[in-house]
Design an enzyme around this catalytic site. Structure first.
Site, mmCIF file in Angstrom:
data_model
loop_
_atom_site.group_PDB
_atom_site.id
_atom_site.type_symbol
_atom_site.label_atom_id
_atom_site.label_comp_id
_atom_site.label_asym_id
_atom_site.label_seq_id
_atom_site.Cartn_x
_atom_site.Cartn_y
_atom_site.Cartn_z
ATOM 1 N N THR A 67 0.843 -1.196 0.000
ATOM 2 C CA THR A 67 0.000 0.000 0.000
ATOM 3 C C THR A 67 0.882 1.252 0.000
ATOM 4 O O THR A 67 2.089 1.166 -0.282
ATOM 5 C CB THR A 67 -1.059 -0.055 1.129
ATOM 6 O OG1 THR A 67 -1.942 1.052 0.954
ATOM 7 C CG2 THR A 67 -0.461 -0.029 2.516
ATOM 8 N N LYS A 71 2.698 1.337 -4.323
ATOM 9 C CA LYS A 71 1.921 0.564 -5.310
ATOM 10 C C LYS A 71 2.491 0.671 -6.727
ATOM 11 O O LYS A 71 2.525 -0.309 -7.457
ATOM 12 C CB LYS A 71 0.464 1.031 -5.316
ATOM 13 C CG LYS A 71 -0.312 0.684 -4.063
ATOM 14 C CD LYS A 71 -1.762 1.068 -4.275
ATOM 15 C CE LYS A 71 -2.575 1.018 -3.016
ATOM 16 N NZ LYS A 71 -3.982 1.362 -3.241
ATOM 17 N N GLY A 132 -14.171 10.430 -11.538
ATOM 18 C CA GLY A 132 -12.772 10.380 -11.105
ATOM 19 C C GLY A 132 -11.907 9.632 -12.091
ATOM 20 O O GLY A 132 -12.396 8.805 -12.890
ATOM 21 N N THR A 158 -9.970 16.665 -14.545
ATOM 22 C CA THR A 158 -8.938 16.710 -15.584
ATOM 23 C C THR A 158 -9.331 15.678 -16.648
ATOM 24 O O THR A 158 -9.077 14.482 -16.496
ATOM 25 C CB THR A 158 -7.558 16.353 -14.990
ATOM 26 O OG1 THR A 158 -7.398 17.106 -13.788
ATOM 27 C CG2 THR A 158 -6.432 16.648 -15.960
ATOM 28 N N GLY A 244 -18.632 2.296 0.632
ATOM 29 C CA GLY A 244 -17.244 2.043 0.255
ATOM 30 C C GLY A 244 -16.627 0.814 0.903
ATOM 31 O O GLY A 244 -15.715 0.214 0.344
HETATM 32 N N1 LIG Z 1 -12.655 1.390 -0.546
HETATM 33 C C1 LIG Z 1 -11.432 1.079 -0.941
HETATM 34 O O1 LIG Z 1 -10.999 -0.086 -0.828
HETATM 35 C C2 LIG Z 1 -10.571 2.131 -1.615
HETATM 36 C C3 LIG Z 1 -9.427 1.748 -2.340
HETATM 37 C C4 LIG Z 1 -8.654 2.747 -2.980
HETATM 38 C C5 LIG Z 1 -9.028 4.082 -2.847
HETATM 39 N N2 LIG Z 1 -10.126 4.419 -2.115
HETATM 40 C C6 LIG Z 1 -10.550 5.835 -2.007
HETATM 41 O O2 LIG Z 1 -10.765 6.321 -3.322
HETATM 42 C C7 LIG Z 1 -10.509 7.717 -3.392
HETATM 43 C C8 LIG Z 1 -9.614 8.012 -4.591
HETATM 44 O O3 LIG Z 1 -8.368 7.345 -4.426
HETATM 45 P P1 LIG Z 1 -7.251 7.391 -5.569
HETATM 46 O O4 LIG Z 1 -6.128 6.554 -5.057
HETATM 47 O O5 LIG Z 1 -7.844 7.093 -6.904
HETATM 48 O O6 LIG Z 1 -6.836 8.946 -5.511
HETATM 49 P P2 LIG Z 1 -6.117 9.817 -6.647
HETATM 50 O O7 LIG Z 1 -5.322 8.951 -7.557
HETATM 51 O O8 LIG Z 1 -5.454 10.928 -5.905
HETATM 52 O O9 LIG Z 1 -7.347 10.441 -7.518
HETATM 53 C C9 LIG Z 1 -8.202 11.415 -6.966
HETATM 54 C C10 LIG Z 1 -9.359 11.690 -7.922
HETATM 55 O O10 LIG Z 1 -10.228 12.639 -7.307
HETATM 56 C C11 LIG Z 1 -10.332 13.813 -8.126
HETATM 57 N N3 LIG Z 1 -10.394 15.006 -7.283
HETATM 58 C C12 LIG Z 1 -9.634 15.267 -6.185
HETATM 59 N N4 LIG Z 1 -9.948 16.496 -5.691
HETATM 60 C C13 LIG Z 1 -10.907 17.010 -6.514
HETATM 61 C C14 LIG Z 1 -11.624 18.235 -6.531
HETATM 62 N N5 LIG Z 1 -11.411 19.198 -5.598
HETATM 63 N N6 LIG Z 1 -12.555 18.429 -7.506
HETATM 64 C C15 LIG Z 1 -12.777 17.468 -8.447
HETATM 65 N N7 LIG Z 1 -12.105 16.285 -8.472
HETATM 66 C C16 LIG Z 1 -11.193 16.064 -7.526
HETATM 67 C C17 LIG Z 1 -9.079 13.813 -8.959
HETATM 68 O O11 LIG Z 1 -9.299 14.605 -10.113
HETATM 69 P P3 LIG Z 1 -8.047 15.130 -11.012
HETATM 70 O O12 LIG Z 1 -7.629 13.938 -11.828
HETATM 71 O O13 LIG Z 1 -8.627 16.228 -11.819
HETATM 72 O O14 LIG Z 1 -6.994 15.584 -10.041
HETATM 73 C C18 LIG Z 1 -8.925 12.311 -9.250
HETATM 74 O O15 LIG Z 1 -9.818 11.915 -10.264
HETATM 75 C C19 LIG Z 1 -9.894 8.082 -2.048
HETATM 76 O O16 LIG Z 1 -10.904 8.660 -1.272
HETATM 77 C C20 LIG Z 1 -9.472 6.751 -1.448
HETATM 78 O O17 LIG Z 1 -9.530 6.755 -0.049
HETATM 79 C C21 LIG Z 1 -10.905 3.474 -1.516
#
Ligand SMILES: NC(=O)c1ccc[n+]([C@@H]2O[C@H](COP(=O)([O-])OP(=O)(O)OC[C@H]3O[C@@H](n4cnc5c(N)ncnc54)[C@H](OP(=O)(O)O)[C@@H]3O)[C@@H](O)[C@H]2O)c1
Length: 264
Positions: A67, A71, A132, A158, A244
């Site tokens: 993690t 990753k 996202g 984006t 989630g």
């Molecule tokens: N349940 C589970 O097992 C699990 C597993 C993995 C992740 N998660 C959760 O999933 C979420 C995303 O994780 P990730 O690893 O994919 O994160 P990440 O790679 O940082 O991606 C974040 C996403 O959110 C968008 N975003 C962030 N701030 C924003 C804003 N102010 N306005 C509009 N869009 C915004 C980003 O858009 P841009 O591309 O435009 O920046 C991107 O699409 C997190 O909350 C994480 O805790 C849960």
């Protein structure tokens, strides 16, 4: 009881103290009568290659979970990657083969789809709006295509990142129907929030919830808070909501079976 026959597993992370995987997987092993133990390993990014090379030589190691922040780096250290890991460019579980080869795979997406199915929401043939385009969204897009989603639209702040995910997924599933568009839920069966919006109290909503319709399933991947503002508003609009935590619950089983090399 740990004995000389116990199979070893690990979770590699930095920091490490927050991880819940040891409790979850050790309980899972016990419940399934598996003679295995999973331990936390605190490894800094600079030392990752050395540690992974050492683990490669441990003959009683089944595998390890990966993690934050390792990753993506781990994907480059594996000898072989599964389809989801290749598409996303990251791994969250590694299996050590008997000859020391390391096989990596990414279970965020399959965990999410398994979680949906566990609650009776099979995405096959459905029109899905995915919000996202980060790491989690990429894995979910791949898994939805693999599960036979009818049509997948990806919306992201984006937009170029949504197009990049579509290209990668289409390379694996050329017949999948995918496009990128604005975050408008009209015409979809399911809306999935895979942005990080909703983790903090002052976050904006990822979508205009006034546009949601009661027949829609609204799924979240954020685990804390469990009942995000999006889920609360979707429920008020009469939608079916999906938490989630189901994604993580299913990932534990999928990753354990992957490291073990067969189903329990
Ligand atoms: N349940 C589970 O097992 C699990 C597993 C993995 C992740 N998660 C959760 O999933 C979420 C995303 O994780 P990730 O690893 O994919 O994160 P990440 O790679 O940082 O991606 C974040 C996403 O959110 C968008 N975003 C962030 N701030 C924003 C804003 N102010 N306005 C509009 N869009 C915004 C980003 O858009 P841009 O591309 O435009 O920046 C991107 O699409 C997190 O909350 C994480 O805790 C849960």
């Amino acid at each position: 009881m740990i004995t000389g026959t116990t199979r070893l597993y690990a979770i590699v992370a930095d920091p490490i103290t927050q991880v819940r995987t040891p409790e979850v997987l050790n309980n899972f092993f016990a419940a399934n009568g598996h003679d295995g133990v999973l331990v936390p390993m605190h490894v800094a990014a600079n030392d990752l290659a050395d540690v992974v090379n050492g683990l490669r030589h441990m003959k009683n190691l089944g595998g390890f979970i990966v993690t934050v922040p390792h990753k993506t780096a781990l994907a480059a250290l594996c000898d072989e990657l599964g389809g989801a890991a290749r598409s996303v460019g990251a791994v969250n579980a590694v299996r050590r083969e008997a000859d020391g080869r390391l096989v990596g795979e990414m279970f965020d997406g399959t965990g999410f789809v398994s979680g949906l199915k566990s609650q009776g929401h099979d995405p096959a043939g459905k029109r899905v709006l995915l919000l996202g385009s980060g790491g989690a969204a990429g894995a979910i897009a791949y898994a939805l295509a693999q599960a036979g989603v009818g049509h997948l639209t990806i919306a992201n702040r984006t937009l170029s990142k949504a197009h990049a995910i579509i290209s990668k997924v289409q390379a694996h599933f050329p017949d999948a129907r995918l496009d990128a568009a604005a975050a408008d839920p009209a015409g979809f069966d399911m809306v999935v929030n895979a942005t990080s919006l909703g983790m903090r109290e002052d976050d904006a909503l990822p979508i205009d919830t006034q546009l949601l319709q009661p027949h829609q399933v609204v799924a979240e991947i954020i685990m804390k808070p469990e009942f995000t503002a999006l889920l609360q508003q979707a429920q008020q609009r009469g939608c079916t909501i999906h938490m989630g935590r189901h994604m993580l619950d299913q990932q534990a089983r999928l990753m354990a079976e992957f490291m073990h090399g067969s189903a329990f």
